[in-house]
Design a protein around this motif. Structure first.
Motif, PDB file in Angstrom:
ATOM      1  N   HIS A 205       5.924   5.023   4.357  1.00  0.00           N
ATOM      2  CA  HIS A 205       4.991   3.989   4.810  1.00  0.00           C
ATOM      3  C   HIS A 205       5.571   3.228   6.004  1.00  0.00           C
ATOM      4  CE1 HIS A 205       1.988   0.807   4.578  1.00  0.00           C
ATOM      5  NE2 HIS A 205       2.992  -0.046   4.732  1.00  0.00           N
TER       6      HIS A 205
ATOM      7  N   LYS B  55       1.905   3.101  -2.288  1.00  0.00           N
ATOM      8  CA  LYS B  55       1.502   4.111  -3.270  1.00  0.00           C
ATOM      9  C   LYS B  55       0.465   5.077  -2.704  1.00  0.00           C
ATOM     10  CE  LYS B  55       2.423   1.065  -7.131  1.00  0.00           C
ATOM     11  NZ  LYS B  55       1.860   0.230  -8.169  1.00  0.00           N
ATOM     12  N   LYS B  56      -0.184   4.690  -1.614  1.00  0.00           N
ATOM     13  CA  LYS B  56      -1.207   5.540  -1.006  1.00  0.00           C
ATOM     14  C   LYS B  56      -0.597   6.749  -0.283  1.00  0.00           C
ATOM     15  CE  LYS B  56      -4.576   2.653  -1.926  1.00  0.00           C
ATOM     16  NZ  LYS B  56      -5.616   2.940  -2.861  1.00  0.00           N
ATOM     17  N   TRP B  57       0.734   6.797  -0.135  1.00  0.00           N
ATOM     18  CA  TRP B  57       1.387   7.885   0.592  1.00  0.00           C
ATOM     19  C   TRP B  57       1.795   9.043  -0.315  1.00  0.00           C
ATOM     20  CZ3 TRP B  57       1.170   8.013   5.712  1.00  0.00           C
ATOM     21  CH2 TRP B  57       0.851   6.825   6.364  1.00  0.00           C
TER      22      TRP B  57
ATOM     23  N   PHE C   1       0.809  -1.216   0.000  1.00  0.00           N
ATOM     24  CA  PHE C   1       0.000   0.000   0.000  1.00  0.00           C
ATOM     25  C   PHE C   1       0.848   1.274   0.000  1.00  0.00           C
ATOM     26  CE2 PHE C   1      -2.647  -3.179   2.267  1.00  0.00           C
ATOM     27  CZ  PHE C   1      -3.626  -3.311   1.302  1.00  0.00           C
TER      28      PHE C   1
END
Length: 180
Positions: free
Chosen positions: A72, A54-56, A52
């Motif tokens: 992350h 890429k969510k940052w 995950f």
């Protein structure tokens, strides 16, 4: 409006990061475990959720894989660290409460100088801060150094016994509930 919201979220994430690390450290002082156990659990959670990263992008404003992965690991690791230690401490089994007699092997204090800023590049002394520690030996042979208050430090004598109240934490790590 959107940029203000993003900036607010970034500041909030910074506060959550700092508070998580501080809270985790404070709870760790009352937990009888090696330092690598909670750090390892936090790293395990951070690495397990690494897909995950890429969510940052909203926080880092970059599409770079390395920066987002580091962000992350740092943020999720800090929150996981606090949640692991907090869950272990606050969800401890009350029925497992027992008193343990420990032997005080050594008591000592550390003195740290405090400074304050009086000019652009000038700092002056602002007194000292003292921290108090007891080195205790448990019945099973483990030796721990515990951070204690001034009142506990003054009441405790070197070479004498002290009673600590322990509970088994939710994740199995023993926690000190009374006696410090």
């Amino acid at each position: 409006m959107k940029t203000l919201f993003i900036k607010t979220l970034r500041i909030l994430m910074l506060f959550i990061f700092i508070i998580s690390l501080g809270l985790g450290y404070v709870i760790y002082e009352d937990t009888l475990a090696s330092w690598w156990i909670p750090v390892g659990m936090a790293l395990l959670v951070a690495l397990a959720t690494l897909p995950f990263y890429k969510k940052w992008v909203w926080l880092t404003t970059m599409d770079g894989k390395v920066i987002n992965c580091l962000c992350h690991i740092a943020c999720v690791g800090a929150v996981s660290y606090a949640l692991f230690l907090g869950g272990n401490y606050w969800l401890a089994d009350a029925s497992s409460t027992h008193e343990e007699t420990v032997m005080v092997q050594k008591k000592y204090m550390e003195t740290h100088k405090k400074t304050r800023k009086v000019g652009k590049h000038r700092y002056v002394s602002n007194g000292v801060r003292k921290e108090y520690y007891l080195q205790v030996a448990f019945e099973n042979g483990n030796v721990e150094t515990l951070h204690v208050s001034l009142a506990t430090y003054n009441k405790t004598r070197q070479g004498k016994s002290k009673i600590l109240t322990l509970q088994k934490g939710f994740f199995g790590l023993p926690v000190i509930t009374k006696g410090l």
